[in-house]
Write an enzyme that holds these catalytic residues in place. Structure first.
Site, PDB file in Angstrom:
ATOM      1  N   LYS A  35      38.178  41.249  38.716  1.00 31.93           N
ATOM      2  CA  LYS A  35      38.092  40.127  37.997  1.00 31.93           C
ATOM      3  C   LYS A  35      39.877  40.015  37.381  1.00 31.93           C
ATOM      4  O   LYS A  35      39.874  39.690  36.199  1.00 31.93           O
ATOM      5  CB  LYS A  35      37.230  40.319  36.613  1.00 31.93           C
ATOM      6  CG  LYS A  35      35.688  40.678  37.288  1.00 31.93           C
ATOM      7  CD  LYS A  35      34.822  40.153  36.054  1.00 31.93           C
ATOM      8  CE  LYS A  35      33.303  40.542  36.588  1.00 31.93           C
ATOM      9  NZ  LYS A  35      32.958  39.919  37.799  1.00 31.93           N
ATOM     10  N   CYS A  36      40.723  39.799  38.275  1.00 36.94           N
ATOM     11  CA  CYS A  36      42.208  40.038  37.942  1.00 36.94           C
ATOM     12  C   CYS A  36      42.668  38.618  38.651  1.00 36.94           C
ATOM     13  O   CYS A  36      42.097  38.474  39.832  1.00 36.94           O
ATOM     14  CB  CYS A  36      42.549  41.201  38.454  1.00 36.94           C
ATOM     15  SG  CYS A  36      44.215  41.382  38.248  1.00 36.94           S
ATOM     16  N   GLY A  37      43.963  38.349  38.174  1.00 41.52           N
ATOM     17  CA  GLY A  37      44.282  37.283  38.794  1.00 41.52           C
ATOM     18  C   GLY A  37      45.170  37.519  40.152  1.00 41.52           C
ATOM     19  O   GLY A  37      45.252  36.670  40.943  1.00 41.52           O
ATOM     20  N   THR A  39      43.117  39.779  42.033  1.00 40.29           N
ATOM     21  CA  THR A  39      42.126  40.046  43.015  1.00 40.29           C
ATOM     22  C   THR A  39      42.096  39.491  44.354  1.00 40.29           C
ATOM     23  O   THR A  39      41.902  39.903  45.360  1.00 40.29           O
ATOM     24  CB  THR A  39      40.931  39.839  42.470  1.00 40.29           C
ATOM     25  OG1 THR A  39      40.817  40.318  41.102  1.00 40.29           O
ATOM     26  CG2 THR A  39      39.512  40.008  42.951  1.00 40.29           C
TER      27      THR A  39
END
Length: 159
Positions: A35-37, A39
């Site tokens: 759930k990361c930029g 990803t």
């Protein structure tokens, strides 16, 4: 001299795996998050795996929830997410801490071998990448370094 190949880690199913089984290969070890930029880098990591695996590259993903709690799921959720969204078929491992008192020994070693900017040891964010040559030398890449930008370094490590 200790190298990354001397460590035992748990795979995504919780089974111990000796990294010695990758001896003689080039490793790209990455702390990941769903759930990361960053990803979408899973796609690029898979592309590197597809392109260089036959030549000896092993991409190894280590989920980590230490940065903004961006990996909240359990291992089965993580494995499912990676497969469904990015077609990941490179090895994924159990969630780890990369910094602090509970940091995985493998990451302690990688940080010691390849400090970050200005000698900083800590991993700064998700998708920090460590390229390990077959002889155990380590080079660190920042989270914002797109996987494709590592191609020249990977090719050099592969010989």
């Amino acid at each position: 001299m200790t190298t990354a190949f001397d460590f035992t880690v748990k795979d995504i199913n919780g089974k111990p795996q000796k990294l010695a089984k990758y001896k003689g290969k080039t490793l790209l070890i990455v702390n990941t998050a769903s759930k990361c930029g960053f990803t979408p880098q899973y796609k690029g990591l898979q592309a590197l795996h597809d392109k260089y695996h036959e030549q000896g590259l092993e991409v190894l993903g280590f989920p980590c929830n230490q940065f903004g709690e961006q990996e909240p799921g359990d291992e089965s959720e993580i494995a499912s997410f990676c497969d469904l969204n990015y077609g990941v078929n490179f090895p994924m491992f159990a969630k780890v801490d990369v910094n602090g008192d509970n940091a995985a020994p493998l990451f302690e070693h990688l940080k010691e071998e390849a400090p970050g900017l200005l000698g900083s040891k800590n991993v700064k964010w998700n998708f920090t990448k460590f390229l390990v040559t077959p002889d155990g030398k380590v080079k660190r890449f920042a989270p914002q370094d797109e996987p494709a930008s590592l191609a020249k370094d990977i090719e050099k490590a592969l010989g």
